[in-house]
Design a protein around this motif. Sequence first.
Motif, PDB file in Angstrom:
ATOM      1  N   ARG A  18      16.178 -15.006  -4.655  1.00 33.65           N
ATOM      2  CA  ARG A  18      15.280 -15.096  -5.710  1.00 33.65           C
ATOM      3  C   ARG A  18      13.777 -15.081  -5.380  1.00 33.65           C
ATOM      4  NH1 ARG A  18      19.945 -16.241  -7.109  1.00 33.65           N
ATOM      5  NH2 ARG A  18      20.666 -16.429  -9.467  1.00 33.65           N
ATOM      6  N   LEU A  19      13.525 -15.759  -4.039  1.00 26.54           N
ATOM      7  CA  LEU A  19      12.272 -15.955  -3.628  1.00 26.54           C
ATOM      8  C   LEU A  19      11.761 -14.487  -3.297  1.00 26.54           C
ATOM      9  CD1 LEU A  19      12.683 -18.671  -1.044  1.00 26.54           C
ATOM     10  CD2 LEU A  19      11.735 -18.775  -3.355  1.00 26.54           C
ATOM     11  N   ARG A  20      12.667 -13.465  -3.154  1.00 26.91           N
ATOM     12  CA  ARG A  20      12.329 -12.133  -2.737  1.00 26.91           C
ATOM     13  C   ARG A  20      11.954 -11.144  -3.798  1.00 26.91           C
ATOM     14  NH1 ARG A  20      15.670 -10.846   3.005  1.00 26.91           N
ATOM     15  NH2 ARG A  20      14.378 -11.932   4.360  1.00 26.91           N
ATOM     16  N   ARG A  21      12.081 -11.698  -4.901  1.00 25.89           N
ATOM     17  CA  ARG A  21      12.241 -10.933  -6.160  1.00 25.89           C
ATOM     18  C   ARG A  21      10.809 -10.105  -6.357  1.00 25.89           C
ATOM     19  NH1 ARG A  21      15.725 -14.041 -10.528  1.00 25.89           N
ATOM     20  NH2 ARG A  21      17.706 -13.324  -9.878  1.00 25.89           N
ATOM     21  N   ARG A  22       9.630 -11.303  -6.068  1.00 25.15           N
ATOM     22  CA  ARG A  22       8.239 -10.658  -6.088  1.00 25.15           C
ATOM     23  C   ARG A  22       7.731  -9.711  -5.305  1.00 25.15           C
ATOM     24  NH1 ARG A  22       3.674  -9.424  -8.730  1.00 25.15           N
ATOM     25  NH2 ARG A  22       1.880  -9.675  -7.595  1.00 25.15           N
ATOM     26  N   LEU A  23       8.599  -9.692  -3.767  1.00 21.98           N
ATOM     27  CA  LEU A  23       8.572  -8.793  -2.895  1.00 21.98           C
ATOM     28  C   LEU A  23       8.868  -7.345  -3.193  1.00 21.98           C
ATOM     29  CD1 LEU A  23       9.778 -10.774   0.496  1.00 21.98           C
ATOM     30  CD2 LEU A  23       7.259 -10.511  -0.477  1.00 21.98           C
ATOM     31  N   ILE A  24       9.944  -7.294  -4.331  1.00 21.52           N
ATOM     32  CA  ILE A  24      10.257  -5.958  -4.551  1.00 21.52           C
ATOM     33  C   ILE A  24       9.041  -5.482  -5.560  1.00 21.52           C
ATOM     34  CG2 ILE A  24      11.807  -4.731  -5.979  1.00 21.52           C
ATOM     35  CD1 ILE A  24      13.882  -6.827  -5.179  1.00 21.52           C
ATOM     36  N   VAL A  25       8.746  -6.264  -6.477  1.00 21.14           N
ATOM     37  CA  VAL A  25       7.734  -5.756  -7.109  1.00 21.14           C
ATOM     38  C   VAL A  25       6.269  -5.074  -6.394  1.00 21.14           C
ATOM     39  CG1 VAL A  25       5.853  -6.532  -9.199  1.00 21.14           C
ATOM     40  CG2 VAL A  25       8.389  -7.458  -9.145  1.00 21.14           C
ATOM     41  N   LEU A  26       5.812  -6.038  -5.378  1.00 21.60           N
ATOM     42  CA  LEU A  26       4.877  -5.613  -4.677  1.00 21.60           C
ATOM     43  C   LEU A  26       4.994  -4.491  -3.723  1.00 21.60           C
ATOM     44  CD1 LEU A  26       3.834  -9.429  -2.943  1.00 21.60           C
ATOM     45  CD2 LEU A  26       2.549  -7.855  -4.719  1.00 21.60           C
ATOM     46  N   GLY A  27       6.194  -4.373  -3.262  1.00 21.61           N
ATOM     47  CA  GLY A  27       6.665  -3.113  -2.631  1.00 21.61           C
ATOM     48  C   GLY A  27       6.630  -1.835  -3.420  1.00 21.61           C
ATOM     49  N   LYS A  28       7.010  -1.866  -4.693  1.00 20.55           N
ATOM     50  CA  LYS A  28       6.728  -0.735  -5.656  1.00 20.55           C
ATOM     51  C   LYS A  28       5.137  -0.272  -5.800  1.00 20.55           C
ATOM     52  CE  LYS A  28      10.764  -1.356  -8.672  1.00 20.55           C
ATOM     53  NZ  LYS A  28      11.061  -1.608 -10.090  1.00 20.55           N
ATOM     54  N   GLN A  29       4.391  -1.594  -6.157  1.00 21.71           N
ATOM     55  CA  GLN A  29       2.991  -1.357  -5.942  1.00 21.71           C
ATOM     56  C   GLN A  29       2.480  -0.893  -4.977  1.00 21.71           C
ATOM     57  OE1 GLN A  29       1.440  -5.135  -7.010  1.00 21.71           O
ATOM     58  NE2 GLN A  29       2.248  -5.194  -9.187  1.00 21.71           N
ATOM     59  N   ARG A  30       3.016  -1.241  -3.568  1.00 25.29           N
ATOM     60  CA  ARG A  30       2.556  -0.689  -2.578  1.00 25.29           C
ATOM     61  C   ARG A  30       2.724   0.793  -2.335  1.00 25.29           C
ATOM     62  NH1 ARG A  30       4.863  -3.080   3.006  1.00 25.29           N
ATOM     63  NH2 ARG A  30       6.518  -1.807   1.935  1.00 25.29           N
ATOM     64  N   GLN A  31       3.963   1.127  -2.621  1.00 27.07           N
ATOM     65  CA  GLN A  31       4.299   2.573  -2.690  1.00 27.07           C
ATOM     66  C   GLN A  31       3.396   3.530  -3.487  1.00 27.07           C
ATOM     67  OE1 GLN A  31       8.531   3.050  -3.690  1.00 27.07           O
ATOM     68  NE2 GLN A  31       8.447   5.299  -3.655  1.00 27.07           N
ATOM     69  N   ILE A  32       3.169   2.945  -4.611  1.00 23.91           N
ATOM     70  CA  ILE A  32       2.381   3.805  -5.746  1.00 23.91           C
ATOM     71  C   ILE A  32       0.878   3.754  -5.175  1.00 23.91           C
ATOM     72  CG2 ILE A  32       1.218   3.957  -8.115  1.00 23.91           C
ATOM     73  CD1 ILE A  32       3.824   2.270  -9.197  1.00 23.91           C
ATOM     74  N   GLU A  33       0.396   2.800  -4.904  1.00 22.79           N
ATOM     75  CA  GLU A  33      -1.005   2.934  -4.008  1.00 22.79           C
ATOM     76  C   GLU A  33      -1.140   3.814  -2.904  1.00 22.79           C
ATOM     77  OE1 GLU A  33      -3.583   1.737  -5.139  1.00 22.79           O
ATOM     78  OE2 GLU A  33      -2.995   0.799  -6.887  1.00 22.79           O
ATOM     79  N   ALA A  34      -0.006   3.793  -2.098  1.00 26.51           N
ATOM     80  CA  ALA A  34      -0.059   4.651  -0.776  1.00 26.51           C
ATOM     81  C   ALA A  34       0.156   6.123  -1.106  1.00 26.51           C
ATOM     82  CB  ALA A  34       1.300   4.179   0.129  1.00 26.51           C
ATOM     83  N   ARG A  35       0.819   6.354  -2.304  1.00 23.07           N
ATOM     84  CA  ARG A  35       1.050   7.612  -2.739  1.00 23.07           C
ATOM     85  C   ARG A  35      -0.240   8.309  -3.272  1.00 23.07           C
ATOM     86  NH1 ARG A  35       5.412   7.882  -7.124  1.00 23.07           N
ATOM     87  NH2 ARG A  35       6.625   6.824  -5.163  1.00 23.07           N
ATOM     88  N   GLN A  36      -0.962   7.404  -3.972  1.00 22.02           N
ATOM     89  CA  GLN A  36      -2.208   7.813  -4.743  1.00 22.02           C
ATOM     90  C   GLN A  36      -3.392   8.138  -3.421  1.00 22.02           C
ATOM     91  OE1 GLN A  36      -3.231   4.834  -7.532  1.00 22.02           O
ATOM     92  NE2 GLN A  36      -1.746   5.566  -8.908  1.00 22.02           N
ATOM     93  N   LEU A  37      -3.305   7.152  -2.442  1.00 16.70           N
ATOM     94  CA  LEU A  37      -4.211   7.377  -1.203  1.00 16.70           C
ATOM     95  C   LEU A  37      -3.778   8.816  -0.704  1.00 16.70           C
ATOM     96  CD1 LEU A  37      -6.187   6.210   1.032  1.00 16.70           C
ATOM     97  CD2 LEU A  37      -4.272   5.157   1.855  1.00 16.70           C
ATOM     98  N   ALA A  38      -2.611   9.103  -0.436  1.00 20.53           N
ATOM     99  CA  ALA A  38      -2.454  10.349   0.249  1.00 20.53           C
ATOM    100  C   ALA A  38      -2.800  11.447  -0.809  1.00 20.53           C
ATOM    101  CB  ALA A  38      -0.878  10.407   0.581  1.00 20.53           C
ATOM    102  N   GLY A  39      -2.638  11.503  -1.819  1.00 25.30           N
ATOM    103  CA  GLY A  39      -3.104  12.310  -2.972  1.00 25.30           C
ATOM    104  C   GLY A  39      -4.473  12.479  -2.866  1.00 25.30           C
ATOM    105  N   HIS A  40      -5.190  11.545  -2.864  1.00 18.85           N
ATOM    106  CA  HIS A  40      -6.738  11.543  -2.811  1.00 18.85           C
ATOM    107  C   HIS A  40      -7.262  12.390  -1.626  1.00 18.85           C
ATOM    108  CE1 HIS A  40     -10.598  11.171  -4.698  1.00 18.85           C
ATOM    109  NE2 HIS A  40     -10.969  10.358  -3.347  1.00 18.85           N
ATOM    110  N   ILE A  41      -6.736  11.635  -0.331  1.00 22.99           N
ATOM    111  CA  ILE A  41      -7.084  12.281   0.792  1.00 22.99           C
ATOM    112  C   ILE A  41      -7.037  13.825   0.894  1.00 22.99           C
ATOM    113  CG2 ILE A  41      -6.838  12.195   3.339  1.00 22.99           C
ATOM    114  CD1 ILE A  41      -6.546   9.473   2.862  1.00 22.99           C
TER     115      ILE A  41
END
Length: 909
Positions: free
Chosen positions: A210-233
């Motif tokens: 239960r404490l780690r549920r927020r980590l899953i949401v943050l992991g998804k956000q990190r994945q999307i931002e990293a993907r956009q970073l790679a795309g823009h570079i």
Amino acid sequence: METNLLRYIWTNSRRDQIWMLFIILLSMPTYFMSLDLPKRIVNGPIQGTGFENPDDTQLFLTTYLPLPDWLTGGPVMIFPGIPMERVPYLFALSVCFLLLVAANGQFKLYINTFKGRMGERLMRRMRYELFDRVLRYPLSRFRRTKASEIASMIKDEIEPMGNFSGDAFTQPLFLGGQALTGLVFIFIQNVPLGFVTLVVVLFQAWLIPRLRRRLIVLGKQRQIEARQLAGHIGEVVESIQEAHVNDTSNLERAHISGTLGRLYFIRFELYQRKFTVKFINNMLIQFLAFIFYAAGGYLAIRGTLDIGQLVAVIAAFKDLPDPIRGLIDYDQARLTVDARYTQIVEQFHADDLLPAEQQKPDPGPVPPIKQGYEVSNLQVIDETGSKLIERASAKISVGEHIALVGAVNAGATHFAEALARIQRPSSGRIEIDGTPIDALAESVTGRRIAYLDGSTYFPQSSLFDALTYVLKNHPVAASPAGEALAPERKRALEEAISAGNSDLDMDSDWIDLKRIGLREAADLEQEIRRILVDVDLEADVRTFGLRGTLDPKVYPKLCEELIQARHNFRDRLGELGLAGLVEPFDPAEYNTQATIGENILFGTSTNAAYDPANFASNEVVRKVIAETGLEGPLFEMGKEVASTTVELFGDLSADNPFFEQLTYMEADQIPEYRALLNRIGAMPMSEVSPADQKMVLQLPFAYTEARNRLGLLDDELKAKILTARALLQERLQQMDEPPVNFYDPERYNPAASVLDNVLLGRISSGVAEGPERVTNAIRQLLAEMDLTDDIFRIGLEYNIGSGGKRLSETQRQKLHMARALLKKPDFLIVNQALNTLDGRTQKVILDNVLARSKGRDGNVFGVIWAPMNMAFADMFERVLVFKQGTLVDDGSPEQLQRESQAYRELMGA
């Protein structure tokens, strides 16, 4: 794609997972025995239980049949055991403990290795399947998809799933088995302690996820931002020219900074929460340790729990946190990778994928197109709903020459794309020999139809590979030499099949010569040369050959012939009219057309530190010139060069043409050297700072007396330079890998170009068009020696660079046309493909293409051409006229000139 990750893993690794489950179950008894044995050691030989008298013994390795008493009527002994005294019994149990530890280690080694292989194999399968889907995307999908994002997803985002795949079913069983074994063991030793342990473990299992549920949401956000970073570079790298010419580099920096900022805050919160959860988890585990030491110690003091049991419980507890923590981590990993997998499935989902059967490997031969196209009521609508083609109907036979003309976005270019299956019909039909074009396999359209437009992207490769790419449709032999597969290649192919990858061998010979009517590689080379002549690229390839380098170990005969060409060139300098234009390199002479640095080096460096421009900071070179008494004179020469240059050119503007004569100093360096001269004055070199010494010494290393004419080079200085040359060569040749290939009239220099090897000298800078005259003379000489074909062959090995960017835009467009012709198609579709070429060159290439299409080289094919220059329409037998997305007229140029108002408007009549 399968939408459930665990189901995907089970479907593709069922047999391996079952085997792994069996091995894990097999490992549990040894794990349990390794927990129980310390208690036996402590209670038995160490505390003396069973050895109360000096002569007492205990039985070692007593073995019973592992069956319940109700079935056998009592214990059934298999082996009575070996009687041992106290000390031997201690050592025997200790050795058993060591063997159990080793057995557990071997089980772990095997399980982890097997899991790793299973995970890697599944990751390979997943990447391959995603790439396979990319190859089957409709082409319109790529207009709104960033290539770098796709690459990032396939390469990086699949990685955690591959790591998880090996653990998907084995990890919970392995860790759960260990945890359950430890819990059962603690219960056997003491029930209250077992209950306390169970309660704490269950509380952990409830709280931590239960404490780690927020980590899953943050992991998804990190994945999307990293993907956009790679795309823009990736976008910035592809369009770097735009950032420079529009002064938007700071905009791009701000864009990247914003993305990195969002990524930073996401990752920082992720770290905070992750370590907070870890802190709570560790506290719960240490709370158990407190219970065991406090309550267990109290029970031991009271005599309710013996010391051996307490030691065994503590030992079991010591091993208990790892599997429990592993199970919690497994659940977190499962949720995380499941979320990532769901995102990837959604990203790669497409309802209009090409059927896999259309790209099925086809060894051929593919029958030629006999009748041609039949287009009926064609309508093309793009993904935005815009009508690219409103209505078009036509029949096109093999061998016809047809021009497609129309204003911008009138439909001509889109019609060409539809004929090449770049655009899909929204309604109506396009048939080839009576078969709908969408139903044809790519082996038919890809081999019998050639298409090219204005885009000229080429993957990094040699020129030859870029040309023959269109012939590599299916392996034509098991290996280039036709022999049986080597063991390592066979193993690699077997592993590829196990991972669900392609069973086609990349190392086989893929160039299908028979498909284009050729027998051997020499025929292919000649065909390529004829095509390159037709597209006006053959001379450029020979120039690439002259600029290319050769390895004498790979081309020993050709290198010997080029050495002979060098001697012939030197012997015929007068005959060729180059006697005063070329000064050959001679190991015993100073070359007046070369710089002082080049004379000292007397070779071609393979290490940038040994380029003459870097001699001033090269310790080896500085030591050599110091030992030969050259450093002082060169320093004084440098001061004189700087003083004279500042005096003569100091008041001129930076764009003055006189600076073109300065080979040793840039215009913007003059203020720096003026300050340097004021700083050092008449100081001896020993008192000058190392930085200023380097600045001064840079000048003479780049000085050429014949070009700069400051009168600073005398015979004494030349002699010292030759001495330094010999000493430097001696020092460098003592190295394991000498950083310089030295000039030798009798040896080929692999670091220098073919042209420089034949020349092996310097061209006078005082003669107009000297380099062109020398190059043409060398071309003529090589032709007389029948080496032109070899030079052409070297040119075909030229590396065209990433995206083909080592070629000019016009060269890339010519190369695109050349490989389309090399395919020997039934239809050649050209969609405004030569738009960067001048009109005369376009006409020459068009004339040659039309001549080839009429069977000049034995292959008759149809030509469908959408020209940028409408005047070229008159060169075709038939013209299709488009207006506002509709095919409005169809006929010969003469007929349309008389009858078609739309055609006359386009032609400017």
